[in-house]
Design an enzyme around this catalytic site. Structure first.
Site, PDB file in Angstrom:
ATOM      1  CG  HIS A 197      -0.327   0.003   2.536  1.00  0.00           C
ATOM      2  ND1 HIS A 197       0.327  -1.087   3.061  1.00  0.00           N
ATOM      3  CD2 HIS A 197      -0.238   0.970   3.492  1.00  0.00           C
ATOM      4  CE1 HIS A 197       0.797  -0.800   4.262  1.00  0.00           C
ATOM      5  NE2 HIS A 197       0.458   0.441   4.549  1.00  0.00           N
ATOM      6  CG  HIS A 213       0.049   4.181   4.945  1.00  0.00           C
ATOM      7  ND1 HIS A 213      -0.659   3.385   5.822  1.00  0.00           N
ATOM      8  CD2 HIS A 213      -0.787   5.200   4.619  1.00  0.00           C
ATOM      9  CE1 HIS A 213      -1.866   3.904   6.023  1.00  0.00           C
ATOM     10  NE2 HIS A 213      -1.963   4.998   5.296  1.00  0.00           N
ATOM     11  CG  ASP A 271       4.773   2.615   7.536  1.00  0.00           C
ATOM     12  OD1 ASP A 271       3.913   3.098   6.769  1.00  0.00           O
ATOM     13  OD2 ASP A 271       4.490   1.823   8.450  1.00  0.00           O
ATOM     14  CG  HIS A 272       4.016  -0.409   4.408  1.00  0.00           C
ATOM     15  ND1 HIS A 272       4.111  -1.757   4.644  1.00  0.00           N
ATOM     16  CD2 HIS A 272       3.583   0.142   5.584  1.00  0.00           C
ATOM     17  CE1 HIS A 272       3.750  -2.025   5.888  1.00  0.00           C
ATOM     18  NE2 HIS A 272       3.415  -0.890   6.479  1.00  0.00           N
ATOM     19  CG  HIS A 314      -3.881  -0.747   6.289  1.00  0.00           C
ATOM     20  ND1 HIS A 314      -3.821  -0.490   7.639  1.00  0.00           N
ATOM     21  CD2 HIS A 314      -2.848  -0.068   5.723  1.00  0.00           C
ATOM     22  CE1 HIS A 314      -2.799   0.307   7.884  1.00  0.00           C
ATOM     23  NE2 HIS A 314      -2.200   0.582   6.739  1.00  0.00           N
ATOM     24  CG  ASP A 366       0.587  -1.919   7.800  1.00  0.00           C
ATOM     25  OD1 ASP A 366       1.381  -2.745   8.289  1.00  0.00           O
ATOM     26  OD2 ASP A 366       0.823  -0.696   7.746  1.00  0.00           O
ATOM     27  CG  HIS A 382      -2.413  -1.373  11.981  1.00  0.00           C
ATOM     28  ND1 HIS A 382      -1.441  -1.863  11.143  1.00  0.00           N
ATOM     29  CD2 HIS A 382      -2.297  -0.022  11.941  1.00  0.00           C
ATOM     30  CE1 HIS A 382      -0.760  -0.861  10.617  1.00  0.00           C
ATOM     31  NE2 HIS A 382      -1.268   0.274  11.091  1.00  0.00           N
ATOM     32  CG  HIS A 415       4.495  -3.128  10.451  1.00  0.00           C
ATOM     33  ND1 HIS A 415       3.529  -2.585  11.275  1.00  0.00           N
ATOM     34  CD2 HIS A 415       4.766  -2.176   9.546  1.00  0.00           C
ATOM     35  CE1 HIS A 415       3.227  -1.367  10.862  1.00  0.00           C
ATOM     36  NE2 HIS A 415       3.974  -1.090   9.810  1.00  0.00           N
TER      37      HIS A 415
END
Length: 761
Positions: A101, A103, A105-106, A194, A215, A434, A456
């Site tokens: 996805h 975000h 942090d991904h 998510h 996530d 989450h 994670h």
């Protein structure tokens, strides 16, 4: 296929050295005395998100294939320190990068990896869902623009050109689409909940199946579907552990608690700040607040803002991908009730308007972690007033201002220097989408993988989750292998597997009894084995075991030019040449060869196939009917040789017009003229004008409109759109009708015929 397995996990001992720990699992014979040989190991290396939250990056290696799942940045670290440990990997050897996805942090390390590393030197591709790709481009561009506004540019990782290049190179995929990357390597995206576009990937490498969740959420909210259990049981599940063993409130209770808290803040005259990401959490909260304001008229004079241009631009993406949302949203759209056309939640285009606003208000502002951006600015401005409040609605990563606020410090640090007293209230109500412990534990059990790798999550939360899962399985008398690798600490799983062969086709029509021998062809492809009857080989594999070349001798009693004339009359064009034996020959539609054996015998030869056989049959019918054809009598009564193309040419030259000043029309143009006249009536042919532009055109006139057809390019021009479309349709139909068969269909070649002829010769 039954799998027996053992694994070893490299851990750091107190001296700093890494030592292997071997665990023998039940369910089969392992080790030196085992009855089965080990297949190559699966190695899982976390370059980020190993016992931490942030910079997710997981590397899978098996049988020479290398897959990377996610490429994120760590929001709490600046510059190069926010990247995954990218130096641990030769990126040119990566077969594919899968992004779950959009975000930060991904996905936010992707432009750097694609444009600044040797990933460009390899053949790897990047995949994400359509919605993720659409939002990825927006969020990454916005991140670059925000970073460009910072005075310190030392931490800048990439620019807009890098983002654009990475976006263009990314391949968008659909949910449930089976993507084959290379031999033995494939994956399928499944819904993860998510955020919009989020996917978990079921990856298959040489028959070994790995589920990477990213996530995910098992709670249906106001617009997203829940994560789905894949239809196939994986061998390994790599799973998020963000909330560890925490249990989140019921959705309905959480929404009621949230709206009550917002209402209390504004009713006491305060300003309510909600730091949000521009996508996902923000849209969900906007739907919730818009509904709450609609049901409470006493609040409708209090403004609710989302202060993010990216949020506003992203709403177009949300409206585009309604078909991926839950049934409630799809039903509302079907009724032309767009839930994203908010009535009370408005876009705050210019945040400076808040300077003049003295009363209560609600503001959703980015960034989510309040490390910078408008959310940080409003926090510093509103912090000293106890009437104000901040509600943290998502997961807060350690080291960020959002996490610091949850400790309710007396003061906070200002980005301008110094400290600011904190008197506003701070509450956390997570809408982070989450899974909590109950949801995660149940999903892991439903998936049923033998190995679960937790990622994670913070080390302490991850450890408690592992212990709780083991206890849950132990009470049921079941065993599960749970791993919690650190960053850059490879986890190696070795599977003892019995080789399985699938019988298909006619061999599978009757179930064999135990001990009965089964015979057939063993086909090995992409690390899988198939047994089938030789007669089924072509149907299931496309392979051919033999080629039949057919030859037919035909008596002829006419000149070779007459034979050619008849064939050209049917097929439009034949190719004249010499066969491998040096005999005069004609090639028909790249499928059949007719060779002159003697003055009275010809030989038809072709490589047998359904298409070539059809052409050969038609040619044979023509050749056998030449003697009785009236055209043959007429042609042979003329002393000079005949060829079909000469006949057509003379016919065209023989065409004349009554006025005598109109130039020559080709045969193709004559046929086109007949078509146009039959449809439109008034068609003007080329005239003897001195203007070359008028020499090769036809004009079609209908009422007061004219369409001009270019006889060279066959393009149609007209000011009347309807007439142009009608004429184009007729021209296309005419050209298709008069096209020779030799151009409309091409046979399957003469390689086998020629090769056999050369061998004999």
């Amino acid at each position: 296929m039954r799998r027996q397995h053992h694994h070893h996990h490299r851990r750091n001992d107190p001296t700093g050295r890494s030592s292997p720990v071997q665990i023998i699992s039940t369910g089969g014979q392992d080790g030196p005395n085992g009855s089965s040989s080990s297949s190559p190991p699966l190695t899982i290396t976390m370059l980020g998100a190993g016992q931490e939250v942030g910079r997710s990056c997981c590397v899978l290696e098996h049988r020479g294939k290398k897959i990377v799942c996610d490429a994120g940045l760590h929001p709490a670290h600046p510059g190069m320190g926010s990247l995954p440990f990218i130096d641990e990997l030769d990126w040119s050897t990566v077969d594919a990068i899968l992004i779950t996805h959009f975000h930060v942090d991904h996905a936010a390390a992707l432009p750097y990896i694609m444009e600044k590393t040797n990933f460009r030197d390899g053949h790897g591709k990047v995949y994400m869902t359509h919605a993720t790709k659409a939002i990825y481009g927006l969020t990454m561009m916005d991140t670059v623009r925000i970073n460009d506004q910072q005075e310190d540019q030392s931490g800048r990782l990439y620019d807009e050109a890098d983002v654009q290049a990475s976006w263009e190179s990314t391949i968008a995929v659909d949910y449930h689409q089976d993507i084959v990357i290379s031999g033995g390597l494939r994956f399928t995206p499944h819904h993860a909940g998510h955020v919009l576009g989020a996917a978990m990937f079921l990856i298959e490498i040489a028959g070994l199946k790995v589920l990477y969740t990213g996530d995910y959420s098992r709670e249906e909210d106001r617009h997203l579907v829940i994560a789905e259990v894949p239809p196939v049981k994986p061998d390994v599940m790599i799973c998020e552990s963000t909330f560890g063993v925490h249990t989140l409130p019921d959705r309905k209770d959480k929404e009621e608690q949230f709206t009550t808290l917002v209402g209390n803040i504004v009713r006491r005259g305060g300003k309510c700040l909600m730091p949000i990401p521009s996508f996902g959490n923000g849209q969900e909260l906007a739907l919730l607040l818009d509904e709450y304001w609609s049901n409470h008229p006493e609040l409708q004079n209090i403004p609710v803002y989302f202060a993010s241009g990216l949020f506003q631009r992203g709403m177009r993406v949300y409206k585009t991908y309604v078909h991926t949302m839950n049934a409630n949203i799809r039903a509302r759209f079907a009724r032309r009730d767009n839930p994203f056309d908010f009535k009370y939640v408005k876009w705050l285009k210019d945040p400076r308007r808040l300077d003049d606003h003295r009363g209560p208000c609600v503001v959703m502002a980015s960034t989510q972690f309040m490390s910078f951006g408008l959310s940080r600015g409003l926090l510093e401005e509103w912090a000293p007033d106890p009437k104000n409040g901040v509600i943290v609605t998502g997961y807060s990563i350690e080291g960020t201002m959002a996490r610091t606020l949850l400790g309710e410090p007396e003061t906070i640090e200002s980005l301008k220097g110094g400290t600011i007293p904190r008197r506003l209230t701070v509450k956390e109500i997570s809408f982070g989408a989450h899974v909590d412990y109950a949801q995660n534990s149940k999903f892991i059990q439903e998936v049923g993988a033998q190995h679960v790798v937790l990622v994670h999550g913070e080390a302490s939360q991850m450890g408690r989750l592992r212990a709780a899962l083991r206890d849950t399985y132990a009470t049921r008398g079941q065993e599960i292998n749970i791993h919690t690798p650190r960053n850059c600490e490879p986890l190696t799983l070795t599977f003892q597997a019995e080789r399985m062969v699938k019988a298909i086709g006619s061999l599978a029509e009757t179930r064999p009894e135990h001990g009965m021998p089964v015979k057939g062809l063993l086909i090995s492809k992409d690390f899988s084995y198939t047994l089938l009857d030789p007669k089924d080989l072509y149907d299931f594999t496309g392979l051919s075991t033999s080629t039949i070349v057919q030859k037919q001798s035909i008596p002829i009693s006419v000149d070779w030019s007459v034979v050619r004339w008849h064939l050209e009359g049917m097929y439009g064009e034949v190719e004249e040449g010499m066969d491998p034996f040096g005999r005069q020959s004609l090639t028909i539609m790249n499928a059949v060869t007719l060779a002159s054996v003697s003055s009275t015998v010809a030989e038809l030869s072709w490589s047998s196939s359904s298409g070539n056989d059809m052409i050969a049959d038609s040619a044979l019918a023509i050749l056998l009917g030449i003697d009785s054809s009236p055209a043959t009598v007429k042609l042979t009564s003329n002393p000079h040789p005949h060829a079909h193309h000469s006949h057509a040419h003379s016919h065209a030259n023989g065409h004349s017009h009554s006025d005598g000043d109109k130039p020559y029309l080709t045969s193709e143009s004559e046929h086109l003229l007949l078509f146009l006249k039959s449809h439109f009536g008034n068609v003007t042919v080329p005239s003897g004008s001195d203007d070359e532009d008028d020499l090769w055109v036809m004009d079609v006139k209908v009422d007061n409109s004219t369409a001009r057809v270019d006889l060279i390019s066959m393009r149609v021009e007209s000011d009347n759109t309807d007439l142009k479309r009608r004429v184009e349709s007729v021209v296309e139909m005419a050209l298709t009708t008069i096209k020779p068969l030799s151009l409309a269909f091409i046979g399957q070649g003469l390689d086998h015929v020629h090769s056999i002829g050369q061998t004999v010769a």
